[in-house]
Write a protein that holds these residues in place. Structure first.
Motif, PDB file in Angstrom:
ATOM      1  N   VAL A 142       0.813  -1.213   0.000  1.00 55.10           N
ATOM      2  CA  VAL A 142       0.000   0.000   0.000  1.00 55.10           C
ATOM      3  C   VAL A 142       0.852   1.272   0.000  1.00 55.10           C
ATOM      4  O   VAL A 142       0.404   2.336  -0.418  1.00 55.10           O
ATOM      5  CB  VAL A 142      -0.982  -0.033   1.190  1.00 55.10           C
ATOM      6  N   GLN A 143       2.110   1.171   0.442  1.00 59.36           N
ATOM      7  CA  GLN A 143       2.969   2.361   0.441  1.00 59.36           C
ATOM      8  C   GLN A 143       3.801   2.474  -0.833  1.00 59.36           C
ATOM      9  O   GLN A 143       4.754   3.245  -0.901  1.00 59.36           O
ATOM     10  CB  GLN A 143       3.934   2.365   1.631  1.00 59.36           C
ATOM     11  N   GLY A 144       3.493   1.630  -1.822  1.00 59.00           N
ATOM     12  CA  GLY A 144       4.201   1.718  -3.097  1.00 59.00           C
ATOM     13  C   GLY A 144       5.575   1.077  -3.059  1.00 59.00           C
ATOM     14  O   GLY A 144       6.419   1.338  -3.919  1.00 59.00           O
ATOM     15  N   GLU A 145       5.829   0.203  -2.043  1.00 59.72           N
ATOM     16  CA  GLU A 145       7.135  -0.466  -1.972  1.00 59.72           C
ATOM     17  C   GLU A 145       7.013  -1.853  -2.599  1.00 59.72           C
ATOM     18  O   GLU A 145       5.990  -2.528  -2.433  1.00 59.72           O
ATOM     19  CB  GLU A 145       7.578  -0.621  -0.512  1.00 59.72           C
ATOM     20  N   GLU A 146       8.087  -2.264  -3.261  1.00 62.61           N
ATOM     21  CA  GLU A 146       8.108  -3.594  -3.872  1.00 62.61           C
ATOM     22  C   GLU A 146       7.887  -4.673  -2.808  1.00 62.61           C
ATOM     23  O   GLU A 146       8.485  -4.611  -1.732  1.00 62.61           O
ATOM     24  CB  GLU A 146       9.487  -3.780  -4.528  1.00 62.61           C
ATOM     25  N   GLN A 147       7.016  -5.655  -3.107  1.00 67.39           N
ATOM     26  CA  GLN A 147       6.806  -6.756  -2.146  1.00 67.39           C
ATOM     27  C   GLN A 147       7.674  -7.943  -2.533  1.00 67.39           C
ATOM     28  O   GLN A 147       7.670  -8.390  -3.681  1.00 67.39           O
ATOM     29  CB  GLN A 147       5.343  -7.201  -2.155  1.00 67.39           C
ATOM     30  N   LYS A 148       8.414  -8.444  -1.549  1.00 67.70           N
ATOM     31  CA  LYS A 148       9.171  -9.674  -1.757  1.00 67.70           C
ATOM     32  C   LYS A 148       8.224 -10.855  -1.557  1.00 67.70           C
ATOM     33  O   LYS A 148       7.235 -10.752  -0.809  1.00 67.70           O
ATOM     34  CB  LYS A 148      10.310  -9.754  -0.730  1.00 67.70           C
ATOM     35  N   LYS A 149       8.554 -11.987  -2.182  1.00 63.33           N
ATOM     36  CA  LYS A 149       7.692 -13.176  -1.985  1.00 63.33           C
ATOM     37  C   LYS A 149       7.527 -13.471  -0.506  1.00 63.33           C
ATOM     38  O   LYS A 149       6.453 -13.814  -0.028  1.00 63.33           O
ATOM     39  CB  LYS A 149       8.322 -14.400  -2.672  1.00 63.33           C
ATOM     40  N   LEU A 150       8.624 -13.336   0.236  1.00 62.58           N
ATOM     41  CA  LEU A 150       8.561 -13.680   1.663  1.00 62.58           C
ATOM     42  C   LEU A 150       7.749 -12.693   2.486  1.00 62.58           C
ATOM     43  O   LEU A 150       7.248 -13.040   3.546  1.00 62.58           O
ATOM     44  CB  LEU A 150       9.969 -13.810   2.242  1.00 62.58           C
ATOM     45  N   ASP A 151       7.599 -11.447   2.006  1.00 58.32           N
ATOM     46  CA  ASP A 151       6.695 -10.499   2.696  1.00 58.32           C
ATOM     47  C   ASP A 151       5.284 -11.081   2.670  1.00 58.32           C
ATOM     48  O   ASP A 151       4.573 -11.087   3.678  1.00 58.32           O
ATOM     49  CB  ASP A 151       6.639  -9.148   1.950  1.00 58.32           C
ATOM     50  N   VAL A 152       4.894 -11.541   1.493  1.00 57.26           N
ATOM     51  CA  VAL A 152       3.518 -12.013   1.298  1.00 57.26           C
ATOM     52  C   VAL A 152       3.310 -13.353   2.028  1.00 57.26           C
ATOM     53  O   VAL A 152       2.303 -13.545   2.714  1.00 57.26           O
ATOM     54  CB  VAL A 152       3.237 -12.139  -0.219  1.00 57.26           C
ATOM     55  N   ILE A 153       4.297 -14.239   1.949  1.00 55.78           N
ATOM     56  CA  ILE A 153       4.180 -15.545   2.626  1.00 55.78           C
ATOM     57  C   ILE A 153       4.102 -15.336   4.143  1.00 55.78           C
ATOM     58  O   ILE A 153       3.266 -15.935   4.828  1.00 55.78           O
ATOM     59  CB  ILE A 153       5.398 -16.448   2.264  1.00 55.78           C
ATOM     60  N   SER A 154       4.957 -14.474   4.679  1.00 53.36           N
ATOM     61  CA  SER A 154       4.978 -14.254   6.134  1.00 53.36           C
ATOM     62  C   SER A 154       3.669 -13.619   6.596  1.00 53.36           C
ATOM     63  O   SER A 154       3.139 -13.961   7.660  1.00 53.36           O
ATOM     64  CB  SER A 154       6.142 -13.332   6.523  1.00 53.36           C
ATOM     65  N   ASN A 155       3.146 -12.710   5.800  1.00 54.55           N
ATOM     66  CA  ASN A 155       1.863 -12.084   6.135  1.00 54.55           C
ATOM     67  C   ASN A 155       0.768 -13.153   6.228  1.00 54.55           C
ATOM     68  O   ASN A 155      -0.014 -13.195   7.179  1.00 54.55           O
ATOM     69  CB  ASN A 155       1.517 -11.059   5.046  1.00 54.55           C
ATOM     70  N   GLU A 156       0.751 -14.038   5.272  1.00 50.65           N
ATOM     71  CA  GLU A 156      -0.267 -15.100   5.210  1.00 50.65           C
ATOM     72  C   GLU A 156      -0.120 -16.046   6.413  1.00 50.65           C
ATOM     73  O   GLU A 156      -1.110 -16.450   7.022  1.00 50.65           O
ATOM     74  CB  GLU A 156      -0.060 -15.868   3.887  1.00 50.65           C
ATOM     75  N   ILE A 157       1.118 -16.369   6.771  1.00 55.17           N
ATOM     76  CA  ILE A 157       1.351 -17.271   7.921  1.00 55.17           C
ATOM     77  C   ILE A 157       0.789 -16.629   9.196  1.00 55.17           C
ATOM     78  O   ILE A 157       0.097 -17.280   9.989  1.00 55.17           O
ATOM     79  CB  ILE A 157       2.865 -17.569   8.081  1.00 55.17           C
ATOM     80  N   LEU A 158       1.049 -15.341   9.380  1.00 52.08           N
ATOM     81  CA  LEU A 158       0.559 -14.664  10.597  1.00 52.08           C
ATOM     82  C   LEU A 158      -0.974 -14.584  10.609  1.00 52.08           C
ATOM     83  O   LEU A 158      -1.602 -14.797  11.654  1.00 52.08           O
ATOM     84  CB  LEU A 158       1.171 -13.268  10.707  1.00 52.08           C
ATOM     85  N   LEU A 159      -1.575 -14.306   9.461  1.00 53.07           N
ATOM     86  CA  LEU A 159      -3.045 -14.221   9.416  1.00 53.07           C
ATOM     87  C   LEU A 159      -3.657 -15.575   9.758  1.00 53.07           C
ATOM     88  O   LEU A 159      -4.571 -15.677  10.592  1.00 53.07           O
ATOM     89  CB  LEU A 159      -3.521 -13.791   8.024  1.00 53.07           C
ATOM     90  N   LYS A 160      -3.155 -16.627   9.115  1.00 50.11           N
ATOM     91  CA  LYS A 160      -3.742 -17.963   9.306  1.00 50.11           C
ATOM     92  C   LYS A 160      -3.522 -18.476  10.731  1.00 50.11           C
ATOM     93  O   LYS A 160      -4.366 -19.170  11.295  1.00 50.11           O
ATOM     94  CB  LYS A 160      -3.162 -18.963   8.285  1.00 50.11           C
ATOM     95  N   ALA A 161      -2.385 -18.148  11.329  1.00 44.10           N
ATOM     96  CA  ALA A 161      -2.099 -18.637  12.693  1.00 44.10           C
ATOM     97  C   ALA A 161      -2.965 -17.937  13.731  1.00 44.10           C
ATOM     98  O   ALA A 161      -3.208 -18.472  14.813  1.00 44.10           O
ATOM     99  CB  ALA A 161      -0.622 -18.394  13.019  1.00 44.10           C
ATOM    100  N   ASN A 162      -3.452 -16.739  13.406  1.00 41.42           N
ATOM    101  CA  ASN A 162      -4.119 -15.929  14.431  1.00 41.42           C
ATOM    102  C   ASN A 162      -5.613 -15.729  14.217  1.00 41.42           C
ATOM    103  O   ASN A 162      -6.288 -15.210  15.105  1.00 41.42           O
ATOM    104  CB  ASN A 162      -3.437 -14.555  14.517  1.00 41.42           C
ATOM    105  N   GLU A 163      -6.148 -16.146  13.063  1.00 44.19           N
ATOM    106  CA  GLU A 163      -7.551 -15.798  12.785  1.00 44.19           C
ATOM    107  C   GLU A 163      -8.544 -16.678  13.542  1.00 44.19           C
ATOM    108  O   GLU A 163      -9.664 -16.256  13.809  1.00 44.19           O
ATOM    109  CB  GLU A 163      -7.828 -15.871  11.276  1.00 44.19           C
ATOM    110  N   TRP A 164      -8.154 -17.892  13.928  1.00 45.86           N
ATOM    111  CA  TRP A 164      -9.132 -18.866  14.439  1.00 45.86           C
ATOM    112  C   TRP A 164      -9.225 -18.926  15.966  1.00 45.86           C
ATOM    113  O   TRP A 164     -10.132 -19.532  16.527  1.00 45.86           O
ATOM    114  CB  TRP A 164      -8.813 -20.276  13.911  1.00 45.86           C
TER     115      TRP A 164
END
Ligand code: F6P
Length: 336
Positions: free
Chosen positions: A58-80
């Protein structure tokens, strides 16, 4: 003597310090996610996870694959778990709503899933930064979409904050408002073990961290102060200073928690609309909570970072944090 693992530390905090159970469960869930991120990070090219996603955050910075993977891991571990009303992250424009199939809780989790992610491709240190806030009652609802204003609380309202650092060792550094504790991941037993009890930042230091390549854009107080640091014992400070810059806030702050120092990312004239590079809610605020809990100080040059009232999830801020004497000096220079 038996070793204290993170679960035991949290249970003992719940008993002696009234840390709420749901906060303890939440921190355990974050810690589990960090173990998983650590595992993925360590695979590097073997896991096909290096390089860019080809997208921007959202801030116009390039996303690394690991940025997106790590984000997904944190969401999935904490949503339930039923401990959270919502989550927010550097990698998402808006708050993440807890899926309707899960119950909601009374906490808000904010994170930078992979801080310093440009270090990934060169096998240098990266980390995860997180902050936990209470969701104000007026925003709590099982059925309605959570209003993002619920997140906009000053750092003094944080109930826990910490970071995981993925370097030669993986560590979790945590505060629940009762000092700062450091846990090292023991991969043989799969647990974070308390190895750095009551971390403390010495008040004086001879080490600083700043990206010197931005010098021509700095404001006057920073030019004056860094000039004095570089002048060393021949200048007004009458002592020599060493400089370090890892380009991952977790690594620079970790060094300061271990042996003291001053970290600076000042506001500069590159993009006048942006007051600094670092983000208040998921970088500066949790790090400031940790630093203050360890006896250090943290300001934006004018005021305590923890007192700043955020106006937006992705707000930026200038940061001067670490050993008290030097944070006070650079803050005084700004005020003069
Ligand atoms: O905000 C992300 C971040 O990577 C921090 O972790 C780090 O301190 C800083 O940016 C590095 O910035 P620069 O690339 O300007 O040195």
């Amino acid at each position: 003597m038996s070793r204290v693992i993170l679960s035991r530390y949290l249970i003992e905090q719940a008993r002696s310090n009234n840390t709420p159970d749901d906060l303890c469960f939440l921190i355990e869930a974050v810690a589990r996610a960090c173990k998983e991120i650590s595992q993925v990070v360590s695979k590097g090219a073997l896991g096909g996870i290096l390089g860019s996603m080809g997208t921007e955050n959202v801030q116009g910075e390039e996303q690394k694959k690991l940025d997106v993977i790590s984000n997904e891991i944190l969401l999935k571990a904490n949503e339930w778990g039923g401990h959270l009303a919502a989550m927010a992250s550097e990698e998402m424009g808006h708050a993440y709503q807890i899926p309707r199939k899960y119950p909601k809780g009374a906490n808000l989790l904010v994170f930078d899933p992979l801080d310093g992610s440009f270090n990934i491709d060169i096998t240098a240190t990266v980390g995860t930064i997180f902050s936990v806030l209470h969701c104000p009652n007026e925003y709590l609802s099982q059925n309605e979409v959570l209003n993002e204003k619920a997140f906009l609380q000053p750092g003094t309202e944080q109930v826990a904050a910490g970071y995981a650092i993925y370097g030669p060792q993986t560590m979790l550094i945590l505060t629940v408002g009762d000092g700062v504790q450091g846990f090292t991941l023991d991969r043989e037993i799969g647990s974070f073990v308390l190895t750095h009890e009551d971390m403390n930042i010495p008040a004086s230091t001879q080490e600083f961290a700043i990206n010197m390549s931005n010098q021509r854009y700095w404001e006057e107080p920073v030019i004056r102060y860094v000039g004095e640091l570089i002048a060393g014992q021949d200048g007004p400070l009458e002592k020599n200073f060493n400089m370090r810059w890892v380009a991952a806030m977790v690594a620079d702050v970790h060094r300061i928690l271990i042996r003291g120092g001053l970290f600076m990312y000042p506001r500069d004239r590159r993009e006048p609309s942006k007051p600094g590079k670092l983000r208040l809610m998921y970088e500066a605020s949790p790090m400031s909570f940790l630093v203050e809990q360890a006896g250090g100080a943290s300001t934006n040059g004018y005021q305590r970072i923890l007192d700043i009232q955020p106006k937006g999830l992705h707000q930026r801020v200038a940061v001067f944090l670490g050993s008290k004497e030097e944070v006070e000096r650079i803050t005084a220079y700004h005020k003069q």
